[in-house]
Design an enzyme around this catalytic site. Structure first.
Site, PDB file in Angstrom:
ATOM      1  N   ARG A  53      20.143 -22.606 -17.870  1.00 25.77           N
ATOM      2  CA  ARG A  53      20.490 -23.842 -18.751  1.00 25.77           C
ATOM      3  C   ARG A  53      20.870 -24.981 -17.605  1.00 25.77           C
ATOM      4  O   ARG A  53      20.435 -26.411 -17.617  1.00 25.77           O
ATOM      5  CB  ARG A  53      21.400 -23.567 -19.495  1.00 25.77           C
ATOM      6  CG  ARG A  53      21.007 -22.937 -20.695  1.00 25.77           C
ATOM      7  CD  ARG A  53      22.262 -22.252 -21.523  1.00 25.77           C
ATOM      8  NE  ARG A  53      22.995 -23.432 -22.034  1.00 25.77           N
ATOM      9  CZ  ARG A  53      24.157 -23.288 -22.836  1.00 25.77           C
ATOM     10  NH1 ARG A  53      24.884 -22.081 -22.652  1.00 25.77           N
ATOM     11  NH2 ARG A  53      24.798 -24.238 -23.414  1.00 25.77           N
ATOM     12  N   LEU A  89      24.491 -12.400 -22.104  1.00 20.58           N
ATOM     13  CA  LEU A  89      23.673 -13.543 -22.695  1.00 20.58           C
ATOM     14  C   LEU A  89      24.656 -14.457 -23.236  1.00 20.58           C
ATOM     15  O   LEU A  89      25.463 -14.022 -23.824  1.00 20.58           O
ATOM     16  CB  LEU A  89      22.618 -12.988 -23.482  1.00 20.58           C
ATOM     17  CG  LEU A  89      21.234 -12.472 -22.949  1.00 20.58           C
ATOM     18  CD1 LEU A  89      20.303 -11.799 -24.164  1.00 20.58           C
ATOM     19  CD2 LEU A  89      20.477 -12.964 -22.055  1.00 20.58           C
ATOM     20  N   ASP A  90      24.303 -15.596 -23.198  1.00 21.95           N
ATOM     21  CA  ASP A  90      25.322 -16.547 -23.983  1.00 21.95           C
ATOM     22  C   ASP A  90      25.062 -16.386 -25.378  1.00 21.95           C
ATOM     23  O   ASP A  90      24.130 -15.685 -25.873  1.00 21.95           O
ATOM     24  CB  ASP A  90      24.687 -18.097 -23.627  1.00 21.95           C
ATOM     25  CG  ASP A  90      24.987 -18.604 -22.107  1.00 21.95           C
ATOM     26  OD1 ASP A  90      25.689 -17.864 -21.639  1.00 21.95           O
ATOM     27  OD2 ASP A  90      24.060 -19.532 -21.674  1.00 21.95           O
ATOM     28  N   LYS A  91      25.880 -16.867 -26.161  1.00 26.42           N
ATOM     29  CA  LYS A  91      26.201 -16.694 -27.635  1.00 26.42           C
ATOM     30  C   LYS A  91      24.823 -16.896 -28.273  1.00 26.42           C
ATOM     31  O   LYS A  91      24.323 -16.452 -28.817  1.00 26.42           O
ATOM     32  CB  LYS A  91      27.307 -17.226 -28.195  1.00 26.42           C
ATOM     33  CG  LYS A  91      27.400 -17.321 -29.599  1.00 26.42           C
ATOM     34  CD  LYS A  91      28.512 -18.248 -30.119  1.00 26.42           C
ATOM     35  CE  LYS A  91      28.420 -18.446 -31.644  1.00 26.42           C
ATOM     36  NZ  LYS A  91      29.417 -19.187 -32.177  1.00 26.42           N
ATOM     37  N   THR A 125      21.824 -17.763 -27.201  1.00 27.85           N
ATOM     38  CA  THR A 125      20.757 -17.098 -26.404  1.00 27.85           C
ATOM     39  C   THR A 125      20.292 -15.782 -27.185  1.00 27.85           C
ATOM     40  O   THR A 125      20.974 -14.785 -27.218  1.00 27.85           O
ATOM     41  CB  THR A 125      20.729 -16.883 -24.723  1.00 27.85           C
ATOM     42  OG1 THR A 125      20.993 -18.191 -24.461  1.00 27.85           O
ATOM     43  CG2 THR A 125      19.405 -16.286 -24.333  1.00 27.85           C
TER      44      THR A 125
END
Length: 321
Positions: A239, A138-140, A142
Site C-alpha cells: 500500500r 495481513l491487514d484487516k 486484505t
C-alpha cells in the site's frame, strides 16, 4: 499463553547490519513486543554469540542470537469458534485463506473476534506457540493466504525463512491510474512522522529496507490490475510503495486520494468503484520450503467475489470504450 520455556536460536540476518540489537530482534521475533524483547535483553534472557549485551548493542550480521522466552508472560486469549478456510494442513503447518474484514491479532479496540482467537479454538495446542503460530500478517481488509505454524520446530524455521526472504509471497492488486509497465520500488518504510496510524517511505535510521516488485497484468482506462511480489514484509508495504509511485490501491482510504472515475464511466462502473470500500489487495500465492523436510509447499487461491466483481466491471468498461 506459553506453557513452557521456549529457547529459540537464530542468526542475525546480514540485512540487519548496523542496527541496534533490540531493533534487529523486533524483526526476527515479530511475535513479541519491542518492550518485552528489550526487557528480556536486559534480564539476560537474550544472548548474542553466547554473551549478554545491551539493547543498544550494534549488530554486524551473522551473530547467533538465543532468545529464552519465559512462560506465562503472554496475555491469555479466549478461543472462539470462527470458521476458517484452510487450504493446506499437516502436523506442522496450516495455510489459511483469510477473508477481508478479519483482524489477525487482538489489539486496542479489537480484543476478540480475530484470526488468533479462531486458531486457538481450531487447535488448542497452539497455545504453546507464540501468537498461536502466526508468523506474518495481513491487514484487516486484505484478503488471502497466510501460513500458520503448529510446532515450535516449524515456527523457528519458517521465521528464519521469512527473514532470509525465502518465502514467495504474491499479491493481486488494482491500482489507480494506467501503469505503462512493471518495475520495482526499493524504498525504506517506517512509521509516518506525523500520523502514527500510518507508515511512510522514510529515509535514515527510522526507515527499514523494503523492496516490492510489480508487473502489469491488465490495463483498464483509468486503473491497472497488477501482480506484486514482496522481498520484505513491512507493515502496509504494498500500500505504501504503490502510493509512493502515485498509483495507490483502489479503495485505500488510508493511503489513497479519494475516488477517481474515468471519463464517461458507466453507472455500473461507478457503482463498483464507489462500493469497493477496502484496499483492492489479495494475497493469492504462497510458496516456501516445508520447515520439516524441505519439500516445496505451494498454495494459490482465487480472489474473493468483491475483488473479482471489481475487475469484471473495469474490464467491461474498457471493452465498451
Amino acid at each position: 499463553m506459553q506453557t513452557q520455556d521456549e529457547i529459540t536460536t537464530l542468526p542475525i540476518p546480514a540485512a540487519a547490519a548496523g542496527r541496534r540489537l533490540d531493533q534487529a530482534l523486533a524483526e526476527l521475533f515479530p511475535d513479541y513486543s519491542r518492550s518485552r524483547l528489550s526487557a528480556w535483553i536486559k534480564s539476560g534472557d537474550v544472548l548474542l554469540d553466547g554473551a549478554q549485551v545491551a539493547p543498544r548493542q550494534i549488530v554486524r550480521g551473522g551473530e547467533i542470537v538465543a532468545l529464552h522466552a519465559r512462560p506465562g508472560q503472554e496475555v491469555p486469549l479466549r478461543p472462539e469458534q470462527i470458521d476458517l478456510d484452510i487450504r493446506y494442513e499437516d502436523a506442522d503447518l496450516l495455510v489459511i485463506n483469510k477473508p477481508a474484514g478479519l483482524v489477525v491479532h487482538p489489539g486496542a479496540g479489537q480484543p476478540a473476534g480475530t484470526l488468533q482467537n479462531a486458531l486457538l479454538h481450531f487447535d488448542a495446542r497452539l497455545t504453546e506457540i507464540p501468537r498461536a503460530g502466526i508468523v506474518h500478517r495481513l491487514d484487516k481488509d486484505t484478503s488471502g493466504l497466510m501460513v500458520v505454524t503448529r510446532s515450535l520446530r516449524a515456527h523457528t524455521t519458517l521465521v528464519a525463512q521469512l527473514q532470509a526472504r525465502d518465502v514467495h509471497r504474491q499479491y493481486a492488486a488494482v491500482v489507480v491510474g494506467a501503469l505503462i509497465a512493471g518495475g520495482s520500488v526499493d524504498a525504506p518504510i517506517g512509521r509516518h512522522p506525523r500520523d502514527r496510524l500510518k507508515q511512510a517511505v522514510v529515509d535514515g535510521p527510522a526507515g527499514k529496507p523494503a523492496l516490492t516488485h510489480y508487473r502489469v497484468r491488465e490495463r483498464f482506462r483509468a486503473n491497472t490490475l497488477v501482480e506484486c511480489r514482496l522481498e520484505s514484509g513491512r507493515t502496509h508495504q504494498i500500500r505504501v510503495h504503490l502510493a509512493h509511485i502515485k498509483h495507490p490501491l483502489v479503495g485505500d482510504a488510508q493511503y489513497g486520494r479519494g475516488l477517481k472515475l474515468p471519463k464517461g464511466a458507466s453507472a455500473e462502473l461507478i457503482e463498483a468503484l464507489r462500493g469497493f470500500r477496502r484496499q483492492a489487495l489479495h494475497a493469492e500465492k504462497l510458496e516456501f520450503a516445508h520447515p520439516v523436510g524441505g519439500a516445496l509447499v505451494s498454495v494459490s487461491v482465487e480472489p474473493p467475489a468483491d475483488f473479482a466483481a471489481l475487475v469484471s466491471a473495469l474490464r467491461a468498461d474498457a471493452k465498451a470504450a
